[in-house]
Write a protein that holds these residues in place. Sequence first.
Motif, mmCIF file in Angstrom:
data_model
loop_
_atom_site.group_PDB
_atom_site.id
_atom_site.type_symbol
_atom_site.label_atom_id
_atom_site.label_comp_id
_atom_site.label_asym_id
_atom_site.label_seq_id
_atom_site.Cartn_x
_atom_site.Cartn_y
_atom_site.Cartn_z
ATOM 1 N N GLN A 1 -6.401 -0.598 0.566
ATOM 2 C CA GLN A 1 -6.740 0.004 1.886
ATOM 3 C C GLN A 1 -5.846 -0.533 2.812
ATOM 4 N N LEU A 2 -5.246 0.395 3.892
ATOM 5 C CA LEU A 2 -4.216 0.001 4.735
ATOM 6 C C LEU A 2 -4.869 0.381 6.112
ATOM 7 N N MET A 3 -4.372 -0.475 6.977
ATOM 8 C CA MET A 3 -4.664 -0.332 8.395
ATOM 9 C C MET A 3 -4.012 0.841 9.212
ATOM 10 N N SER A 4 -2.709 1.130 8.540
ATOM 11 C CA SER A 4 -1.857 1.836 9.163
ATOM 12 C C SER A 4 -2.382 3.423 9.153
ATOM 13 N N ALA A 5 -1.772 4.287 9.908
ATOM 14 C CA ALA A 5 -2.495 5.685 10.029
ATOM 15 C C ALA A 5 -2.070 6.663 8.951
ATOM 16 N N GLN A 6 -2.657 7.708 8.765
ATOM 17 C CA GLN A 6 -2.323 8.641 7.654
ATOM 18 C C GLN A 6 -0.974 8.885 7.595
ATOM 19 N N PRO A 7 -0.108 8.727 6.844
ATOM 20 C CA PRO A 7 1.349 9.110 6.668
ATOM 21 C C PRO A 7 1.638 10.729 6.387
ATOM 22 N N ASP A 8 2.947 10.841 6.563
ATOM 23 C CA ASP A 8 3.128 12.644 6.062
ATOM 24 C C ASP A 8 2.769 12.460 4.378
ATOM 25 N N GLU A 9 3.087 13.662 3.638
ATOM 26 C CA GLU A 9 2.715 13.618 2.585
ATOM 27 C C GLU A 9 3.652 12.829 1.568
ATOM 28 N N GLN A 10 5.123 13.253 1.838
ATOM 29 C CA GLN A 10 6.156 12.236 1.149
ATOM 30 C C GLN A 10 5.704 10.913 1.171
ATOM 31 N N THR A 11 5.355 10.285 2.218
ATOM 32 C CA THR A 11 5.069 8.937 2.179
ATOM 33 C C THR A 11 3.936 8.378 1.486
ATOM 34 N N ALA A 12 2.761 9.362 1.537
ATOM 35 C CA ALA A 12 1.530 9.064 0.783
ATOM 36 C C ALA A 12 1.646 9.137 -0.435
ATOM 37 N N GLN A 13 2.690 10.066 -0.949
ATOM 38 C CA GLN A 13 2.985 10.142 -2.219
ATOM 39 C C GLN A 13 3.668 8.855 -2.964
ATOM 40 N N LEU A 14 4.610 8.360 -1.928
ATOM 41 C CA LEU A 14 5.314 6.970 -2.274
ATOM 42 C C LEU A 14 4.279 5.941 -2.640
ATOM 43 N N HIS A 15 3.435 5.900 -1.792
ATOM 44 C CA HIS A 15 2.171 4.976 -1.804
ATOM 45 C C HIS A 15 1.379 5.217 -3.257
ATOM 46 N N ARG A 16 1.247 6.210 -3.422
ATOM 47 C CA ARG A 16 0.299 6.602 -4.664
ATOM 48 C C ARG A 16 1.402 6.160 -5.869
ATOM 49 N N THR A 17 2.559 6.333 -5.805
ATOM 50 C CA THR A 17 3.613 6.175 -6.971
ATOM 51 C C THR A 17 3.447 4.400 -7.334
ATOM 52 N N ILE A 18 3.513 3.805 -6.252
ATOM 53 C CA ILE A 18 3.634 2.392 -6.033
ATOM 54 C C ILE A 18 2.175 1.574 -6.539
ATOM 55 N N PHE A 19 1.249 2.212 -5.978
ATOM 56 C CA PHE A 19 0.052 1.728 -6.256
ATOM 57 C C PHE A 19 -0.702 2.190 -7.458
ATOM 58 N N HIS A 20 -0.360 3.280 -7.776
ATOM 59 C CA HIS A 20 -1.098 3.994 -8.912
ATOM 60 C C HIS A 20 -2.490 4.145 -8.756
ATOM 61 N N CYS A 21 -3.044 4.415 -7.579
ATOM 62 C CA CYS A 21 -4.577 4.649 -7.270
ATOM 63 C C CYS A 21 -4.611 5.271 -5.978
ATOM 64 N N ASP A 22 -6.049 5.467 -5.581
ATOM 65 C CA ASP A 22 -6.114 6.032 -4.220
ATOM 66 C C ASP A 22 -5.771 4.958 -3.126
ATOM 67 N N VAL A 23 -5.280 5.537 -2.122
ATOM 68 C CA VAL A 23 -4.906 4.832 -0.865
ATOM 69 C C VAL A 23 -5.785 5.252 0.206
ATOM 70 N N LEU A 24 -6.479 4.473 1.081
ATOM 71 C CA LEU A 24 -7.431 4.665 2.074
ATOM 72 C C LEU A 24 -6.570 4.108 3.427
ATOM 73 N N TYR A 25 -6.701 5.080 4.427
ATOM 74 C CA TYR A 25 -5.762 4.648 5.527
ATOM 75 C C TYR A 25 -6.847 4.716 6.922
ATOM 76 N N ASN A 26 -6.114 3.991 7.866
ATOM 77 C CA ASN A 26 -7.043 3.614 9.155
ATOM 78 C C ASN A 26 -8.203 2.688 8.729
ATOM 79 N N GLN A 27 -7.890 1.802 7.917
ATOM 80 C CA GLN A 27 -8.919 0.896 7.453
ATOM 81 C C GLN A 27 -9.170 -0.421 8.405
ATOM 82 N N SER A 28 -10.075 -1.117 8.187
ATOM 83 C CA SER A 28 -10.109 -2.325 9.286
ATOM 84 C C SER A 28 -9.413 -3.548 8.280
ATOM 85 N N ASN A 29 -8.860 -3.268 7.340
ATOM 86 C CA ASN A 29 -7.958 -4.496 6.804
ATOM 87 C C ASN A 29 -7.005 -3.919 5.917
#
Length: 327
Positions: free
Chosen positions: A164-192
């Motif tokens: 979970q990230l508090m930051s806003a939904q990024p562009d697809e290239q950045t979102a793909q990098l997040h998935r590559t590093i974390f190896h899981c679903d990433v939720l944006y605009n969260q409370s923590n």
Amino acid sequence: MLTTSSWWLKNMAETFLWLGLPARDLFEQANIPFRTLENASNRYPQDNVTQLWKLAEQASKDVSIGLKAGNNLSISTIPVVGFALLECQNAEAAMELLIRYQKAIGDTSSVKLLASSSSQAQLLFELNADGRPLSRHSYEAAMAFSIKLARTISGHEWAPLQVQLMSAQPDEQTAQLHRTIFHCDVLYNQSNYSLMFTREINTRQTRAYLHQAQNSDHRPLTRLIQLMLEESLPSGEVKREFFAKRLHISEKTLQRKLQGEGSCFTDLVDEVRKARSAALLTASHLSITEIAFLCGFSELSAFHHAFKRWFQQTPGQYRQQNANRAD
């Protein structure tokens, strides 16, 4: 004033250089003297670090620079607990140890490990601001580093259940990098900022110890506890309750069985600590502070007190005496 250690900033500098950024200039612009990073005892105002992240993002035009920095950090070089982390039994144990000594890295972080259930846990990142809002890169670097730590301990396939990230939904290239590093679903605009992961219960090692103890000693439980202590000391876990739980017996039963073998749990802890401290002081170049933590002491003063009780001299005197004998 909240501060960050030179170790963390030195690793940031190495990442900046790896990305082709003018690291020295960026640090100087943020009022962080680059030449002072080699001094492990130096600490720097968090406001300056926040400014450094801003300058680095502007220079690189890379909104994921925090993730890359965290993923590039060297675990074994962490002040005080680097080697201890690498000896942890599983990812959760490593995270618990890192939280316990997080102020060795900086006092801007307040990372908490919460048990969501018997099978899941949450690593919650609550970084403290001092004067100005913290950069999201500070959070993302800490999260990426935690992932790297978990994979170092539990294998490269380790992955959280959810990020979970508090930051806003990024562009697809950045979102793909997040998935590559974390190896899981990433939720944006969260409370923590947090990681949810499956809790590991490592019973394989306990069974291996039990087999070894039963086949090598006429006091199998005593030997088993000694082996388990040798493995758990770096995490600071030396309570009778912990070992009883791992063996699926009550504390009273553990104590009674040890007494039946002529042993005492407290004495076993003392003996294992004494032997390990002597061995590390004689055969390694680790600092006395690192040795104290590898022997399960969270305070250096407590280690000094115990060591003088064991050997009637300080750790430094013992090391010097044995070095002279070796010469």
